[in-house]
Design an enzyme around this catalytic site. Sequence first.
Site, mmCIF file in Angstrom:
data_model
loop_
_atom_site.group_PDB
_atom_site.id
_atom_site.type_symbol
_atom_site.label_atom_id
_atom_site.label_comp_id
_atom_site.label_asym_id
_atom_site.label_seq_id
_atom_site.Cartn_x
_atom_site.Cartn_y
_atom_site.Cartn_z
ATOM 1 N N ASP A 221 0.764 -0.913 0.203
ATOM 2 C CA ASP A 221 -0.149 -0.069 -0.003
ATOM 3 C C ASP A 221 0.965 1.179 -0.229
ATOM 4 O O ASP A 221 1.395 1.705 0.944
ATOM 5 C CB ASP A 221 -1.051 -0.062 1.186
ATOM 6 C CG ASP A 221 -1.828 1.158 1.119
ATOM 7 O OD1 ASP A 221 -2.321 1.793 0.090
ATOM 8 O OD2 ASP A 221 -2.155 1.621 2.445
ATOM 9 N N GLU B 203 -1.247 -1.419 -4.896
ATOM 10 C CA GLU B 203 -2.742 -0.724 -5.450
ATOM 11 C C GLU B 203 -2.300 0.409 -6.213
ATOM 12 O O GLU B 203 -1.201 0.952 -6.376
ATOM 13 C CB GLU B 203 -2.905 -0.011 -3.941
ATOM 14 C CG GLU B 203 -4.479 0.717 -3.911
ATOM 15 C CD GLU B 203 -4.940 1.425 -2.591
ATOM 16 O OE1 GLU B 203 -5.918 0.841 -2.240
ATOM 17 O OE2 GLU B 203 -4.354 2.353 -2.452
ATOM 18 N N ASP C 174 -2.414 1.487 6.995
ATOM 19 C CA ASP C 174 -1.738 1.215 5.808
ATOM 20 C C ASP C 174 -1.323 -0.306 5.778
ATOM 21 O O ASP C 174 -1.239 -0.848 4.814
ATOM 22 C CB ASP C 174 -0.471 1.805 5.969
ATOM 23 C CG ASP C 174 -0.840 3.531 5.946
ATOM 24 O OD1 ASP C 174 -1.523 3.965 5.193
ATOM 25 O OD2 ASP C 174 -0.608 4.158 6.958
#
Length: 158
Positions: free
Chosen positions: A7, A67, A139
């Site tokens: 992430d 992502e 996160d």
Amino acid sequence: MRVLGIDPGLLHTGWAVVDSVGTRRHYVASGVILPKTSAPLAERLAVIFRGVSDLCEQFSPDVCSIEITFVNQNPRTTLILGHARAAAIVAVANRDIPIYEYEPNKIKKALTSAGHADKDQVYKMVRMLLPGANPKTSDESDAIAIALAHTNMARFGL
């Protein structure tokens, strides 16, 4: 298959390592790379690059899922986030590890069946699917979700 989920973020880059065999998944490790917020941009990107490189060395992932950056209302924020994402991608690509990119709503849908799930719903599904995981930040939770989403989508060839 061992998946490194990332992430990306300039302040907090979440990461997770998940093993997948058939329908079984096993939590290996997770955490957050934290560049100094007072450091210049280039130094923060170097911290992310080195951190992800170290993770690849330590855990030898078969694949990486990351992502895709969404477009913020502030173009500068989007550009800076793209730099952090690029630092992570280059660290993984430098080791010839295949990279799979997923949009945030597809990650959420793969885990919760709702493309617009909130962070609390994602956290709860992470804990349900991987009881050994105990993410301390969103996160870290998101990175675990990104790795899990890849294991789900890879099984179905998506």
